[in-house]
Each structure stands twice: as C-alpha cells, then as structure tokens.
Design a protein around this motif. Structure first.
Motif, PDB file in Angstrom:
ATOM      1  N   PRO A   1       0.817  -1.214   0.000  1.00 42.31           N
ATOM      2  CA  PRO A   1       0.000   0.000   0.000  1.00 42.31           C
ATOM      3  C   PRO A   1       0.854   1.269   0.000  1.00 42.31           C
ATOM      4  O   PRO A   1       1.847   1.376   0.713  1.00 42.31           O
ATOM      5  CB  PRO A   1      -0.810  -0.122   1.299  1.00 42.31           C
ATOM      6  N   ASP A   2       0.441   2.229  -0.836  1.00 45.02           N
ATOM      7  CA  ASP A   2       1.216   3.444  -1.037  1.00 45.02           C
ATOM      8  C   ASP A   2       1.265   4.351   0.197  1.00 45.02           C
ATOM      9  O   ASP A   2       2.134   5.197   0.304  1.00 45.02           O
ATOM     10  CB  ASP A   2       0.673   4.229  -2.238  1.00 45.02           C
ATOM     11  N   PHE A   3       0.364   4.165   1.140  1.00 44.69           N
ATOM     12  CA  PHE A   3       0.398   5.017   2.320  1.00 44.69           C
ATOM     13  C   PHE A   3       1.585   4.705   3.227  1.00 44.69           C
ATOM     14  O   PHE A   3       1.849   5.423   4.182  1.00 44.69           O
ATOM     15  CB  PHE A   3      -0.926   4.983   3.100  1.00 44.69           C
ATOM     16  N   PHE A   4       2.358   3.654   2.926  1.00 43.05           N
ATOM     17  CA  PHE A   4       3.572   3.346   3.679  1.00 43.05           C
ATOM     18  C   PHE A   4       4.747   4.179   3.187  1.00 43.05           C
ATOM     19  O   PHE A   4       5.838   3.678   2.979  1.00 43.05           O
ATOM     20  CB  PHE A   4       3.937   1.856   3.590  1.00 43.05           C
ATOM     21  N   ALA A   5       4.515   5.435   2.953  1.00 47.78           N
ATOM     22  CA  ALA A   5       5.535   6.404   2.529  1.00 47.78           C
ATOM     23  C   ALA A   5       6.438   5.833   1.443  1.00 47.78           C
ATOM     24  O   ALA A   5       5.956   5.370   0.435  1.00 47.78           O
ATOM     25  CB  ALA A   5       6.316   6.899   3.726  1.00 47.78           C
ATOM     26  N   VAL A   6       7.741   5.862   1.656  1.00 45.00           N
ATOM     27  CA  VAL A   6       8.705   5.515   0.607  1.00 45.00           C
ATOM     28  C   VAL A   6       8.553   4.071   0.129  1.00 45.00           C
ATOM     29  O   VAL A   6       8.490   3.825  -1.071  1.00 45.00           O
ATOM     30  CB  VAL A   6      10.147   5.776   1.086  1.00 45.00           C
ATOM     31  N   ILE A   7       8.475   3.109   1.025  1.00 44.32           N
ATOM     32  CA  ILE A   7       8.417   1.710   0.577  1.00 44.32           C
ATOM     33  C   ILE A   7       7.109   1.370  -0.118  1.00 44.32           C
ATOM     34  O   ILE A   7       7.042   0.422  -0.882  1.00 44.32           O
ATOM     35  CB  ILE A   7       8.691   0.700   1.714  1.00 44.32           C
ATOM     36  N   GLY A   8       6.078   2.159   0.105  1.00 44.58           N
ATOM     37  CA  GLY A   8       4.794   1.899  -0.524  1.00 44.58           C
ATOM     38  C   GLY A   8       4.822   2.043  -2.035  1.00 44.58           C
ATOM     39  O   GLY A   8       3.973   1.490  -2.723  1.00 44.58           O
ATOM     40  N   TYR A   9       5.798   2.772  -2.544  1.00 46.16           N
ATOM     41  CA  TYR A   9       5.889   2.977  -3.986  1.00 46.16           C
ATOM     42  C   TYR A   9       6.898   2.055  -4.654  1.00 46.16           C
ATOM     43  O   TYR A   9       7.053   2.101  -5.872  1.00 46.16           O
ATOM     44  CB  TYR A   9       6.220   4.441  -4.298  1.00 46.16           C
ATOM     45  N   THR A  10       7.575   1.197  -3.896  1.00 45.38           N
ATOM     46  CA  THR A  10       8.592   0.343  -4.514  1.00 45.38           C
ATOM     47  C   THR A  10       7.992  -0.616  -5.537  1.00 45.38           C
ATOM     48  O   THR A  10       8.594  -0.867  -6.584  1.00 45.38           O
ATOM     49  CB  THR A  10       9.397  -0.445  -3.463  1.00 45.38           C
ATOM     50  N   ASP A  11       6.813  -1.159  -5.260  1.00 41.53           N
ATOM     51  CA  ASP A  11       6.197  -2.058  -6.241  1.00 41.53           C
ATOM     52  C   ASP A  11       5.758  -1.286  -7.477  1.00 41.53           C
ATOM     53  O   ASP A  11       5.898  -1.771  -8.597  1.00 41.53           O
ATOM     54  CB  ASP A  11       5.040  -2.848  -5.628  1.00 41.53           C
ATOM     55  N   ASP A  12       5.271  -0.065  -7.291  1.00 47.21           N
ATOM     56  CA  ASP A  12       4.888   0.765  -8.438  1.00 47.21           C
ATOM     57  C   ASP A  12       6.114   1.062  -9.303  1.00 47.21           C
ATOM     58  O   ASP A  12       6.046   0.978 -10.534  1.00 47.21           O
ATOM     59  CB  ASP A  12       4.254   2.083  -7.970  1.00 47.21           C
ATOM     60  N   VAL A  13       7.211   1.413  -8.658  1.00 44.33           N
ATOM     61  CA  VAL A  13       8.455   1.700  -9.376  1.00 44.33           C
ATOM     62  C   VAL A  13       8.920   0.458 -10.137  1.00 44.33           C
ATOM     63  O   VAL A  13       9.318   0.543 -11.302  1.00 44.33           O
ATOM     64  CB  VAL A  13       9.550   2.217  -8.410  1.00 44.33           C
ATOM     65  N   ALA A  14       8.837  -0.705  -9.509  1.00 43.65           N
ATOM     66  CA  ALA A  14       9.258  -1.948 -10.166  1.00 43.65           C
ATOM     67  C   ALA A  14       8.398  -2.234 -11.399  1.00 43.65           C
ATOM     68  O   ALA A  14       8.924  -2.582 -12.463  1.00 43.65           O
ATOM     69  CB  ALA A  14       9.195  -3.113  -9.185  1.00 43.65           C
ATOM     70  N   VAL A  15       7.088  -2.081 -11.274  1.00 41.23           N
ATOM     71  CA  VAL A  15       6.189  -2.334 -12.403  1.00 41.23           C
ATOM     72  C   VAL A  15       6.466  -1.340 -13.528  1.00 41.23           C
ATOM     73  O   VAL A  15       6.565  -1.718 -14.703  1.00 41.23           O
ATOM     74  CB  VAL A  15       4.710  -2.274 -11.955  1.00 41.23           C
ATOM     75  N   LEU A  16       6.611  -0.064 -13.189  1.00 37.15           N
ATOM     76  CA  LEU A  16       6.877   0.950 -14.208  1.00 37.15           C
ATOM     77  C   LEU A  16       8.225   0.720 -14.887  1.00 37.15           C
ATOM     78  O   LEU A  16       8.342   0.833 -16.106  1.00 37.15           O
ATOM     79  CB  LEU A  16       6.814   2.347 -13.591  1.00 37.15           C
ATOM     80  N   THR A  17       9.233   0.363 -14.107  1.00 40.85           N
ATOM     81  CA  THR A  17      10.565   0.102 -14.669  1.00 40.85           C
ATOM     82  C   THR A  17      10.516  -1.071 -15.646  1.00 40.85           C
ATOM     83  O   THR A  17      11.090  -1.000 -16.741  1.00 40.85           O
ATOM     84  CB  THR A  17      11.582  -0.171 -13.547  1.00 40.85           C
ATOM     85  N   LEU A  18       9.833  -2.127 -15.273  1.00 34.91           N
ATOM     86  CA  LEU A  18       9.700  -3.282 -16.167  1.00 34.91           C
ATOM     87  C   LEU A  18       8.943  -2.892 -17.435  1.00 34.91           C
ATOM     88  O   LEU A  18       9.347  -3.261 -18.548  1.00 34.91           O
ATOM     89  CB  LEU A  18       9.005  -4.439 -15.457  1.00 34.91           C
ATOM     90  N   ALA A  19       7.880  -2.135 -17.286  1.00 33.08           N
ATOM     91  CA  ALA A  19       7.117  -1.696 -18.465  1.00 33.08           C
ATOM     92  C   ALA A  19       7.999  -0.877 -19.396  1.00 33.08           C
ATOM     93  O   ALA A  19       7.991  -1.082 -20.615  1.00 33.08           O
ATOM     94  CB  ALA A  19       5.896  -0.877 -18.035  1.00 33.08           C
ATOM     95  N   PHE A  20       8.795   0.045 -18.832  1.00 29.54           N
ATOM     96  CA  PHE A  20       9.678   0.866 -19.657  1.00 29.54           C
ATOM     97  C   PHE A  20      10.683   0.004 -20.408  1.00 29.54           C
ATOM     98  O   PHE A  20      10.986   0.261 -21.568  1.00 29.54           O
ATOM     99  CB  PHE A  20      10.415   1.912 -18.819  1.00 29.54           C
ATOM    100  N   SER A  21      11.184  -1.036 -19.754  1.00 32.35           N
ATOM    101  CA  SER A  21      12.152  -1.905 -20.440  1.00 32.35           C
ATOM    102  C   SER A  21      11.474  -2.699 -21.563  1.00 32.35           C
ATOM    103  O   SER A  21      12.102  -3.007 -22.571  1.00 32.35           O
ATOM    104  CB  SER A  21      12.849  -2.839 -19.451  1.00 32.35           C
ATOM    105  N   MET A  22      10.194  -3.006 -21.403  1.00 35.00           N
ATOM    106  CA  MET A  22       9.465  -3.784 -22.415  1.00 35.00           C
ATOM    107  C   MET A  22       9.107  -2.943 -23.644  1.00 35.00           C
ATOM    108  O   MET A  22       8.946  -3.488 -24.732  1.00 35.00           O
ATOM    109  CB  MET A  22       8.183  -4.364 -21.806  1.00 35.00           C
TER     110      MET A  22
END
Length: 129
Positions: A81-102
């Motif tokens: 969940p994104d409300f966990f400040a910094v770590i909450g966005y790590t999964d979003d960053v991972a998904v976006l990074t993978l999408a950008f590489s694809m």
C-alpha cells in the motif's frame, strides 16, 4: 513478488480491457502523481509514458503495456500500500521500470515535450486530464 506476477500485471489485454484501463488512468493519473512525485525518481518518464499511452499512434501492444503499468500505479490498493511512505511505492516503481524496459524506444521526444509542459503547468494539466 516474482517476475511472473509482474508479467501478469503488464499483460496488454484486449481492446475492452485497454479502454477500461485508459478511463481509469485518465481519471486518476494526476492526483496519484501529485502524491507520489517525491517518491518516484523518474516522474518525468512516468508522465511521458502517460502521454505515450494516450497517443493513438502508439502501437496497440505498447499502449496496453503502458496502460496496465499506469493502471497499477493509480490503483488505490496494490501489493505494498502506497500510504507506507517511501516503501509503498517500490512495487509501483518496479512495475513501471519493467514496463519501460518492455517498450523501450516507443516513448518519443514529443511525449517528453508534453511531459515537460505538463510538469511546468501541473495544476492546469490536472484540470484537463
């Protein structure tokens, strides 16, 4: 979360799925970006991906992957969940990074130019999104 699940998140989907994703992304993108911008190190790339996903000249498969990634980004509930400040966005960053590489090479300069204009005029961009 392993690569297989990331791959499942980024499935382009059929035309109906893409339309649903696009509607959701259009509605939720700017409010979500406003909250997440300081936690995502590549906000400009995310905004350029938004414009690439909405560009009718972008190939359907690429649009689908970007809409899936941006749809995950704007979902209020995700793996961490994104409300966990910094770590909450790590999964979003991972998904976006993978999408950008694809979809490498499909986000064009005109998408970055639109992103730069939107980020300079953020409040107006949010009204028209």
């Amino acid at each position: 979360m392993d690569d297989i699940k990331y791959g499942e998140i980024l499935m382009p989907g059929d035309e109906e799925t893409q339309k649903e994703q696009e509607t959701s992304v259009r509605r939720k993108f700017w409010p979500t970006l406003r909250k997440a911008a300081r936690h995502i190190p590549f906000s400009r790339d995310v905004v350029a991906a938004f414009y690439c996903a909405l560009d009718p000249q972008t190939p359907t498969r690429v649009r689908g992957i970007l809409l899936a990634a941006l749809g995950y980004f704007v979902m209020p509930v995700d793996i961490i969940p994104d409300f966990f400040a910094v770590i909450g966005y790590t999964d979003d960053v991972a998904v976006l990074t993978l999408a950008f590489s694809m979809i490498r090479g499909h986000i064009r300069q005109e998408h970055y130019d639109a992103a730069d204009r939107a980020l300079e005029n953020e409040p107006e961009a949010m009204k028209t999104a």
